[in-house]
Design an enzyme around this catalytic site. Structure first.
Site, PDB file in Angstrom:
ATOM      1  N   ASP A 105     -27.709  20.542   7.806  1.00 47.06           N
ATOM      2  CA  ASP A 105     -27.110  21.549   8.684  1.00 47.06           C
ATOM      3  C   ASP A 105     -26.472  22.684   7.884  1.00 47.06           C
ATOM      4  O   ASP A 105     -25.956  22.459   6.784  1.00 47.06           O
ATOM      5  CB  ASP A 105     -26.044  20.851   9.555  1.00 47.06           C
ATOM      6  N   ASN A 110     -27.954  25.980   7.561  1.00 47.07           N
ATOM      7  CA  ASN A 110     -28.867  27.030   7.059  1.00 47.07           C
ATOM      8  C   ASN A 110     -28.578  28.383   7.708  1.00 47.07           C
ATOM      9  O   ASN A 110     -28.594  29.419   7.038  1.00 47.07           O
ATOM     10  CB  ASN A 110     -30.323  26.671   7.366  1.00 47.07           C
ATOM     11  N   HIS A 169     -33.362  28.776   6.433  1.00 48.54           N
ATOM     12  CA  HIS A 169     -34.221  27.588   6.475  1.00 48.54           C
ATOM     13  C   HIS A 169     -35.130  27.523   5.237  1.00 48.54           C
ATOM     14  O   HIS A 169     -35.389  26.445   4.704  1.00 48.54           O
ATOM     15  CB  HIS A 169     -35.068  27.580   7.751  1.00 48.54           C
ATOM     16  N   LEU A 221     -41.056   6.089  -3.088  1.00 50.67           N
ATOM     17  CA  LEU A 221     -40.012   6.207  -2.061  1.00 50.67           C
ATOM     18  C   LEU A 221     -40.630   6.685  -0.757  1.00 50.67           C
ATOM     19  O   LEU A 221     -41.717   7.274  -0.751  1.00 50.67           O
ATOM     20  CB  LEU A 221     -38.863   7.128  -2.494  1.00 50.67           C
TER      21      LEU A 221
HETATM   22  C1  FPP Z   1     -29.848  23.034  10.988  1.00 56.68           C
HETATM   23  O1  FPP Z   1     -29.104  24.116  10.472  1.00 56.68           O
HETATM   24  C2  FPP Z   1     -31.142  23.020  10.358  1.00 56.68           C
HETATM   25  C3  FPP Z   1     -32.325  22.945  11.000  1.00 56.68           C
HETATM   26  C4  FPP Z   1     -32.453  22.864  12.464  1.00 56.68           C
HETATM   27  C5  FPP Z   1     -33.591  23.012  10.230  1.00 56.68           C
HETATM   28  C6  FPP Z   1     -33.614  22.138   9.018  1.00 56.68           C
HETATM   29  C7  FPP Z   1     -34.823  22.454   8.262  1.00 56.68           C
HETATM   30  C8  FPP Z   1     -34.883  22.612   6.935  1.00 56.68           C
HETATM   31  C9  FPP Z   1     -33.768  22.431   5.994  1.00 56.68           C
HETATM   32  C10 FPP Z   1     -36.175  22.942   6.330  1.00 56.68           C
HETATM   33  C11 FPP Z   1     -36.850  21.658   5.971  1.00 56.68           C
HETATM   34  C12 FPP Z   1     -38.164  21.974   5.546  1.00 56.68           C
HETATM   35  C13 FPP Z   1     -39.199  21.127   5.457  1.00 56.68           C
HETATM   36  C14 FPP Z   1     -40.381  21.634   4.834  1.00 56.68           C
HETATM   37  C15 FPP Z   1     -39.205  19.742   5.925  1.00 56.68           C
HETATM   38  P1  FPP Z   1     -28.708  25.301  11.439  1.00 56.68           P
HETATM   39  O2  FPP Z   1     -29.786  26.307  11.424  1.00 56.68           O
HETATM   40  O3  FPP Z   1     -28.382  24.747  12.773  1.00 56.68           O
HETATM   41  O4  FPP Z   1     -27.443  25.878  10.747  1.00 56.68           O
HETATM   42  P2  FPP Z   1     -26.188  26.514  11.482  1.00 56.68           P
HETATM   43  O5  FPP Z   1     -25.444  25.356  12.105  1.00 56.68           O
HETATM   44  O6  FPP Z   1     -25.443  27.146  10.361  1.00 56.68           O
HETATM   45  O7  FPP Z   1     -26.659  27.491  12.501  1.00 56.68           O
END
Ligand code: FPP
Length: 248
Positions: free
Chosen positions: A28, A30, A45, A139
């Protein structure tokens, strides 16, 4: 007042004899990471995925056998279309080039969640990656995509109901194992440690059954900054806990 994010003294070193078998992570923060820099959420992301590459390497290096990552929840479809599209595009990129995510690790990749609602072409790619990696045994990398803990339980209930209807199971014999065996995570032990960076203190529909005796680690660091050194701190903290599983 007890402060969950208070800096603790982590002079201890990682105990290689006590590495958690299964670590689960809610990636969380991003969006906030990107906003702070005046960038679109999708840029967060992309950087989050780069960080995931490092975290998977680190997990493999220290001998974690199962790492489960929350990539996209059954509720994340509510996000603006451009963000959902950007996320799907990012997942597809990594599916085409999944070695990039796995680095030098012989990782078996599984996608956990319902395929319902996902573009069939993406579902085909998911299957391809699972198939290509199925002989890998260093893994398990479990990518929760269109995953919801409640949906997972509803799905398990449906599967049990089918077995009851066909006479395979007598309802009075249903056990916890029957439920566990029908979860997307049935191949893995329950998570020892669940990590959630970004300052939010909730599970957000993640591994609701499996977390019964998981240890939690919360941090206010945003996921793109949650580098392996931070994860090491979480594991060192985990190693100092007294897990009693309801005993004394
Ligand atoms: C939540 O942060 C994050 C997500 C919904 C997406 C997570 C995805 C990735 C880290 C990419 C993974 C990639 C692969 C290739 C598997 P948010 O966007 O809700 O953050 P915020 O709370 O700050 O808005």
């Amino acid at each position: 007042m007890f402060n969950i994010f208070k800096k603790k003294n982590h002079s201890q070193k990682l105990d290689m004899a006590n590495i958690p078998n299964h670590v689960a992570v809610i990636m969380d923060g991003n969006g906030r990471w990107a906003k702070k820099r005046g960038l679109p959420r999708s840029a967060g992301h992309v950087v989050g995925a780069k960080n995931l590459e490092k975290i998977i390497q680190y997990a493999g290096d220290i001998g974690i056998k199962n790492i489960t990552l929350y990539c996209f929840s059954t509720e994340n479809w509510k996000r603006p279309k451009d963000e959902v599209d950007a996320l799907m595009k990012l997942f597809v990129q990594y599916m085409h080039d999944y070695d990039k995510l796995m680095g030098d690790k012989k990782a078996r990749v599984r996608f956990l969640g319902t395929r319902e609602g996902i573009d069939p072409e993406i579902c085909d790619l998911m299957e391809e990656v699972e198939k290509k990696s199925e002989m890998n045994d260093e893994l398990n990398v479990n990518l929760c995509l269109n995953y919801g803990g409640r949906e997972e339980l509803v799905n398990a209930v449906k599967l049990i109901a089918e077995d009851v209807a066909s006479g395979k199971i007598d309802p009075k014999d249903i056990t916890e194992k029957d439920i566990n065996d029908r979860l997307y995570t049935s191949f893995a032990p329950d998570p020892d440690l669940i990590i959630r960076p970004s300052g939010e203190l909730r599970l957000s529909n993640f591994l609701l059954w499996q977390c019964a005796y998981s240890e939690f680690w919360f941090s206010d660091i945003l996921w793109p900054d949650f580098v392996p050194k931070r994860m090491e701190k979480a594991i060192i903290d985990f190693q100092q806990r007294n897990r009693r599983f309801g005993g004394v």
